[in-house]
Design a protein around this motif. Structure first.
Motif, PDB file in Angstrom:
ATOM      1  N   MET A 260       0.707  -1.297   0.045  1.00 40.36           N
ATOM      2  CA  MET A 260      -0.011  -0.024   0.109  1.00 40.36           C
ATOM      3  C   MET A 260       0.673   0.935   0.105  1.00 40.36           C
ATOM      4  N   GLN A 261       0.501   2.245  -0.885  1.00 38.20           N
ATOM      5  CA  GLN A 261       1.413   3.405  -0.752  1.00 38.20           C
ATOM      6  C   GLN A 261       0.764   4.376   0.207  1.00 38.20           C
ATOM      7  N   LEU A 262       1.587   4.926   0.998  1.00 41.52           N
ATOM      8  CA  LEU A 262       1.352   5.980   1.881  1.00 41.52           C
ATOM      9  C   LEU A 262       0.915   7.159   1.310  1.00 41.52           C
ATOM     10  N   LEU A 263       0.051   7.975   1.826  1.00 39.70           N
ATOM     11  CA  LEU A 263      -0.151   9.214   1.219  1.00 39.70           C
ATOM     12  C   LEU A 263       0.847  10.416   1.939  1.00 39.70           C
ATOM     13  N   ARG A 264       1.169  11.365   1.243  1.00 43.85           N
ATOM     14  CA  ARG A 264       2.289  12.226   1.749  1.00 43.85           C
ATOM     15  C   ARG A 264       1.481  13.121   2.763  1.00 43.85           C
ATOM     16  N   THR A 265       2.061  13.679   3.538  1.00 49.98           N
ATOM     17  CA  THR A 265       1.549  14.792   4.533  1.00 49.98           C
ATOM     18  C   THR A 265       0.705  15.547   3.942  1.00 49.98           C
ATOM     19  N   GLY A 266      -0.678  15.986   4.331  1.00 50.39           N
ATOM     20  CA  GLY A 266      -1.699  16.700   3.755  1.00 50.39           C
ATOM     21  C   GLY A 266      -2.447  16.204   2.791  1.00 50.39           C
ATOM     22  N   GLU A 267      -2.167  15.048   2.179  1.00 51.51           N
ATOM     23  CA  GLU A 267      -2.939  14.475   1.143  1.00 51.51           C
ATOM     24  C   GLU A 267      -4.267  13.975   1.793  1.00 51.51           C
ATOM     25  N   VAL A 268      -5.497  14.061   0.998  1.00 57.98           N
ATOM     26  CA  VAL A 268      -6.612  13.594   1.307  1.00 57.98           C
ATOM     27  C   VAL A 268      -7.254  12.755   0.165  1.00 57.98           C
ATOM     28  N   SER A 269      -7.443  11.362   0.484  1.00 55.35           N
ATOM     29  CA  SER A 269      -7.864  10.427  -0.351  1.00 55.35           C
ATOM     30  C   SER A 269      -9.166  10.801  -0.968  1.00 55.35           C
ATOM     31  N   ASP A 270     -10.316  11.221  -0.126  1.00 52.84           N
ATOM     32  CA  ASP A 270     -11.533  11.388  -0.502  1.00 52.84           C
ATOM     33  C   ASP A 270     -11.835  12.780  -0.817  1.00 52.84           C
ATOM     34  N   ALA A 271     -10.812  13.583  -1.528  1.00 54.09           N
ATOM     35  CA  ALA A 271     -11.218  14.974  -1.696  1.00 54.09           C
ATOM     36  C   ALA A 271     -10.739  15.103  -3.545  1.00 54.09           C
ATOM     37  N   ALA A 272     -11.514  15.854  -3.951  1.00 55.95           N
ATOM     38  CA  ALA A 272     -11.387  16.108  -5.409  1.00 55.95           C
ATOM     39  C   ALA A 272     -11.298  17.466  -6.008  1.00 55.95           C
ATOM     40  N   LEU A 273     -10.437  17.589  -7.267  1.00 53.35           N
ATOM     41  CA  LEU A 273     -10.458  18.972  -7.980  1.00 53.35           C
ATOM     42  C   LEU A 273     -11.081  18.500  -9.180  1.00 53.35           C
ATOM     43  N   VAL A 274     -12.045  19.567  -9.305  1.00 52.30           N
ATOM     44  CA  VAL A 274     -12.970  19.307 -10.672  1.00 52.30           C
ATOM     45  C   VAL A 274     -12.600  20.654 -11.525  1.00 52.30           C
ATOM     46  N   LEU A 275     -12.416  20.159 -13.067  1.00 54.02           N
ATOM     47  CA  LEU A 275     -12.077  21.169 -13.701  1.00 54.02           C
ATOM     48  C   LEU A 275     -13.613  21.685 -14.165  1.00 54.02           C
ATOM     49  N   PHE A 276     -13.889  23.086 -13.678  1.00 52.88           N
ATOM     50  CA  PHE A 276     -14.946  23.650 -13.833  1.00 52.88           C
ATOM     51  C   PHE A 276     -15.188  24.845 -14.696  1.00 52.88           C
ATOM     52  N   SER A 277     -15.543  24.533 -15.784  1.00 58.38           N
ATOM     53  CA  SER A 277     -15.572  25.896 -16.653  1.00 58.38           C
ATOM     54  C   SER A 277     -16.712  26.839 -16.601  1.00 58.38           C
ATOM     55  N   GLY A 278     -18.009  26.276 -15.887  1.00 58.84           N
ATOM     56  CA  GLY A 278     -19.147  26.966 -16.149  1.00 58.84           C
ATOM     57  C   GLY A 278     -20.115  26.531 -17.092  1.00 58.84           C
ATOM     58  N   GLY A 279     -19.813  25.476 -17.753  1.00 59.33           N
ATOM     59  CA  GLY A 279     -20.737  24.679 -18.743  1.00 59.33           C
ATOM     60  C   GLY A 279     -21.550  23.662 -18.086  1.00 59.33           C
ATOM     61  N   GLN A 280     -22.254  23.102 -19.221  1.00 61.01           N
ATOM     62  CA  GLN A 280     -23.286  21.934 -18.501  1.00 61.01           C
ATOM     63  C   GLN A 280     -22.344  20.702 -18.039  1.00 61.01           C
ATOM     64  N   ASP A 281     -21.390  20.482 -18.670  1.00 59.40           N
ATOM     65  CA  ASP A 281     -20.982  19.072 -18.261  1.00 59.40           C
ATOM     66  C   ASP A 281     -19.927  19.454 -17.046  1.00 59.40           C
ATOM     67  N   SER A 282     -19.219  20.437 -16.813  1.00 60.87           N
ATOM     68  CA  SER A 282     -18.374  20.641 -15.790  1.00 60.87           C
ATOM     69  C   SER A 282     -19.434  20.625 -14.705  1.00 60.87           C
ATOM     70  N   THR A 283     -20.602  21.616 -14.900  1.00 66.05           N
ATOM     71  CA  THR A 283     -21.684  21.695 -13.659  1.00 66.05           C
ATOM     72  C   THR A 283     -22.023  20.293 -13.288  1.00 66.05           C
ATOM     73  N   THR A 284     -22.301  19.548 -14.148  1.00 70.98           N
ATOM     74  CA  THR A 284     -22.750  18.211 -13.712  1.00 70.98           C
ATOM     75  C   THR A 284     -21.742  17.402 -13.037  1.00 70.98           C
ATOM     76  N   CYS A 285     -20.585  17.401 -13.461  1.00 71.99           N
ATOM     77  CA  CYS A 285     -19.386  16.713 -12.897  1.00 71.99           C
ATOM     78  C   CYS A 285     -19.185  17.134 -11.514  1.00 71.99           C
ATOM     79  N   LEU A 286     -19.200  18.526 -11.169  1.00 72.82           N
ATOM     80  CA  LEU A 286     -19.134  19.233  -9.792  1.00 72.82           C
ATOM     81  C   LEU A 286     -20.142  18.488  -9.051  1.00 72.82           C
ATOM     82  N   ALA A 287     -21.428  18.512  -9.419  1.00 74.16           N
ATOM     83  CA  ALA A 287     -22.476  17.932  -8.453  1.00 74.16           C
ATOM     84  C   ALA A 287     -22.170  16.335  -8.378  1.00 74.16           C
ATOM     85  N   TRP A 288     -21.552  15.631  -9.352  1.00 70.26           N
ATOM     86  CA  TRP A 288     -21.182  14.099  -9.055  1.00 70.26           C
ATOM     87  C   TRP A 288     -20.235  14.255  -8.114  1.00 70.26           C
TER      88      TRP A 288
END
Length: 241
Positions: free
Chosen positions: A1-29
Motif C-alpha cells: 500500500m502506498q502511503l499518502l504524503r503529509t496533507g493528502e486527502v484520499s476522498d477529496a477532489a479537484l473538478v475542472l469547472f468551466s461554467g458549462g453544462q458538463d463541468s457543472t454536472t461533474c461538480l455535482a457528481w
C-alpha cells in the motif's frame, strides 16, 4: 500500500469547472461523493469567456441544493493561460466562422487544451493534497476531439503519476454518456432544481452569446455546442415525459 504524503486527502477532489453544462454536472457528481471538493477554471482567451463569469452563481446554486454539498464545496481557483490562446488559431480563440478544418477536425479544436488543463490541474492538486481530478471529457457525444478520448485520459494519468511520483485518479463520469444521459444524470444527482440551475446559469455556446433564452438555456442556438446541448435536452425530456 502506498502511503499518502503529509496533507493528502484520499476522498477529496479537484473538478475542472468551466461554467458549462458538463463541468457543472461533474461538480455535482463529485460533491455527491467526496468529503472536500475544490474547483478550477482556465482563462485562455476563449471566445466564450462568459462561461467563467457563470461559475460563481453555479457554485452558490449547487451549495444551496443540499446542506452536505455546501459543507463539501471548497476553494475555487482560476489559472490564466494566455499562451494557449495565443498559440491556437481556432474558432474558440478567434472571431472566425466555425467549420471543419483540413484535418477533418472542427476548427473549434484547441490543440493540447485538455492535456495542458489536466497537467496544470495535477500540479495544483499535488500542492493542495487532492488525489482525484474530475473532468467532463466525453467520447460519446463529442466533436471528434482526440484529447477527449478515454485512451488519451488513461495515458495522461500514467504520465502524470510517473512524472509527479503520485497516484492521481483522473475521473471522467461523462465519458460514456450522451447529452441526454448527462441531463438525466443531473436530475438523479440534484432533481429538477439542478436541471433548472444548469439551464439558467451554465454556459455552453461557443460564440459566447447570452441573449436568447431557449428551453435548454442560453446561446446562439446554431453552433455545434448549442446544437448538441439542445438535441440532448429534447431527447432527455422525451424520455422523462
Amino acid at each position: 500500500m502506498q502511503l499518502l504524503r503529509t496533507g493528502e486527502v484520499s476522498d477529496a477532489a479537484l473538478v475542472l469547472f468551466s461554467g458549462g453544462q458538463d463541468s457543472t454536472t461533474c461538480l455535482a457528481w463529485a460533491l455527491d461523493r467526496y468529503r472536500r471538493v475544490e474547483t478550477l477554471g482556465f482563462d485562455y482567451g476563449q471566445r466564450h469567456r462568459v462561461e467563467l463569469d457563470r461559475r460563481a452563481a453555479l457554485r452558490e446554486g449547487l451549495a444551496a441544493l443540499k446542506p452536505e454539498w455546501r459543507e463539501r464545496l471548497g476553494d475555487d481557483h482560476t489559472i490564466a493561460l494566455p499562451a494557449l490562446g495565443e498559440l491556437s488559431d481556432t474558432a474558440l480563440t478567434r472571431d472566425v466562422e466555425i467549420a471543419l478544418g483540413d484535418s477533418g477536425l472542427p476548427n473549434t479544436f484547441v490543440p493540447g487544451r485538455n492535456i495542458v488543463f489536466l497537467t496544470f490541474a495535477a500540479a495544483l492538486a499535488y500542492r493542495r493534497g487532492l488525489k482525484r481530478i474530475v473532468g467532463g471529457m466525453c467520447e460519446t457525444d463529442f466533436s471528434g476531439y482526440p484529447d477527449c478520448r478515454d485512451d488519451t485520459i488513461k495515458a495522461l494519468q500514467v504520465a502524470l503519476n510517473l512524472g509527479m511520483e503520485s497516484r492521481f485518479a483522473l475521473e471522467t463520469p461523462l465519458m460514456w454518456l450522451d447529452k441526454a444521459e448527462t441531463w438525466a444524470l443531473a436530475e438523479r444527482l440534484g432533481g429538477d432544481r439542478l436541471v433548472d440551475l444548469i439551464v439558467e446559469d451554465s454556459h455552453t455556446c461557443y460564440r459566447g452569446e447570452r441573449g436568447a433564452r431557449h428551453a435548454w438555456g442560453y446561446g446562439c442556438g446554431v453552433c455545434p455546442a448549442c446544437e448538441l446541448r439542445a438535441n440532448g435536452f429534447v431527447r432527455y425530456r422525451a424520455r422523462t415525459a
